[in-house]
Design a protein around this motif. Structure first.
Motif, short mmCIF file in Angstrom:
data_model
loop_
_atom_site.label_atom_id
_atom_site.label_comp_id
_atom_site.label_asym_id
_atom_site.label_seq_id
_atom_site.Cartn_x
_atom_site.Cartn_y
_atom_site.Cartn_z
N LYS A 127 19.23 63.95 -56.29
CA LYS A 127 18.34 64.82 -55.53
C LYS A 127 19.16 65.55 -54.48
CE LYS A 127 16.04 61.14 -54.48
NZ LYS A 127 16.57 60.19 -55.47
N GLY A 128 18.82 66.77 -54.23
CA GLY A 128 19.51 67.55 -53.21
C GLY A 128 18.54 68.29 -52.32
N ALA B 228 22.11 70.11 -45.20
CA ALA B 228 22.19 69.98 -46.65
C ALA B 228 22.63 68.56 -46.99
CB ALA B 228 23.18 70.99 -47.24
N ILE C 259 22.80 65.34 -50.51
CA ILE C 259 22.47 64.83 -51.84
C ILE C 259 22.20 63.34 -51.74
CG2 ILE C 259 23.77 66.57 -53.12
CD1 ILE C 259 26.04 64.51 -53.41
N SER D 233 24.74 58.64 -50.95
CA SER D 233 23.94 59.55 -50.13
C SER D 233 24.89 60.25 -49.16
CB SER D 233 22.85 58.80 -49.36
OG SER D 233 23.42 57.84 -48.48
N SER E 173 24.97 63.64 -46.17
CA SER E 173 24.24 64.65 -45.41
C SER E 173 25.21 65.37 -44.48
CB SER E 173 23.12 64.01 -44.60
OG SER E 173 22.48 64.95 -43.77
#
Length: 297
Positions: free
Chosen positions: A166-167, A183, A185, A195, A197
């Motif tokens: 997921k992004g 932004a 993922i 994960s 960020s």
């Protein structure tokens, strides 16, 4: 007639038995909220005798909290004090104790600054990027955590990726030349969990020195944050966990509040980096747990 009644009774009994077992099974699968800070082990929150509050990632997102300090302002028993605007020194006082008597942890890493007077932690630049939950344990906890936990413990736990990749990507803008970009993922499998960020905040700010004395130079602020976590699970009884966080900030600072206190050349800079690696191995059906880790800070 009696036989038909017996058949109905048997059928009704079977239906009730099935429904009862389904309800019982449903009850046994429902798990309450679990915390780790109170006892340094996973315990249902309703079994914790200490006063504890949990701030979840969902609550942080719903209330649009961009810094941990803002997220903590809604917690009872805490008092946050910040000098000036964005980037100013921010301290947390818990239950009347000094700020250095609140222990701050990120994924088990002690963040209190030993080089500062008293050893407190400055929340001015800590963003909510990649944070899963914040557990706030109020009251003396020196038995478990040492002298820094006289007032309590703030334990910040970062996100651990799972599910499909997921992004996300977002951008915001507002008054005083303020802009924020974010932004990241998130995802994972049984073998690999990840994960990441990245965020950037820029604001022109306002003058901390009183404008009525001719101080018109704005005190700008810039913050870049990178937060990530990587988990590797080669077997069901072993795991490798890597955590990284980097915060870089630049804050314009005035020399006071009176006339002529603007100083466009006075810039407060901060670069914070920490990295943690930890390996875990469980042997003999969980009877012997081994952990080995290292920290760069």
């Amino acid at each position: 007639m009696k036989r038909s009644r017996q058949k109905y009774a048997v059928a009704l009994g079977l239906v009730l038995a099935v429904c009862g077992s389904a309800v019982a099974e449903e009850k046994t699968t429902q798990l309450g909220e679990v915390v780790v800070t109170a006892t340094r082990d996973e315990v249902p929150i309703e079994q914790v005798g200490s006063s504890i509050t949990v701030v979840t990632a969902k609550e942080i997102e719903q209330q649009q909290k961009r810094t941990v300090a803002d997220a903590l302002r809604m917690v009872p028993g805490l008092d946050l004090v910040r000098t000036g605007s964005f980037g100013g020194t921010t301290a947390v006082f818990m239950r009347g104790a000094k700020s250095e008597h609140t222990l701050v942890l990120i994924d088990g890493i002690e963040m209190n600054d030993p080089s500062s007077s008293g050893g407190g932690y400055n929340f001015s630049n800590l963003t909510t990027d990649n944070i899963e939950r914040i557990e706030i344990l109020r009251g003396p906890q020196s038995t478990l955590y040492g002298s820094h936990a006289i007032g309590g413990v703030i334990n910040i736990i970062t996100k651990r990726g799972d599910g499909k990749l997921k992004g996300f990507l977002s951008a915001e803008g507002g008054s005083f030349a303020t802009a924020r970009e974010n932004a990241g993922i998130n995802g994972g499998t049984n073998l690999l969990q990840y994960s990441l960020s990245v965020s950037r905040l820029d604001t022109g700010g306002v003058s901390a020195a009183a404008e009525r004395y001719g101080n018109t130079e704005r005190d700008g602020y810039q913050n870049t944050a990178v937060a990530g976590r990587l988990g590797i699970t080669p077997t069901s009884n072993s795991e490798i966990d890597l955590t990284l966080r980097y915060d870089r900030s630049r804050t314009s600072v005035d020399n006071g509040g009176g006339a002529g206190k603007d100083d466009p050349n006075h810039i407060m800079k901060s670069d914070e980096l920490f990295f943690r690696s930890q390996g875990w191995l469980s042997l003999f059906n969980g009877m012997w747990d081994q952990k080995l880790g290292g920290i760069v800070q």
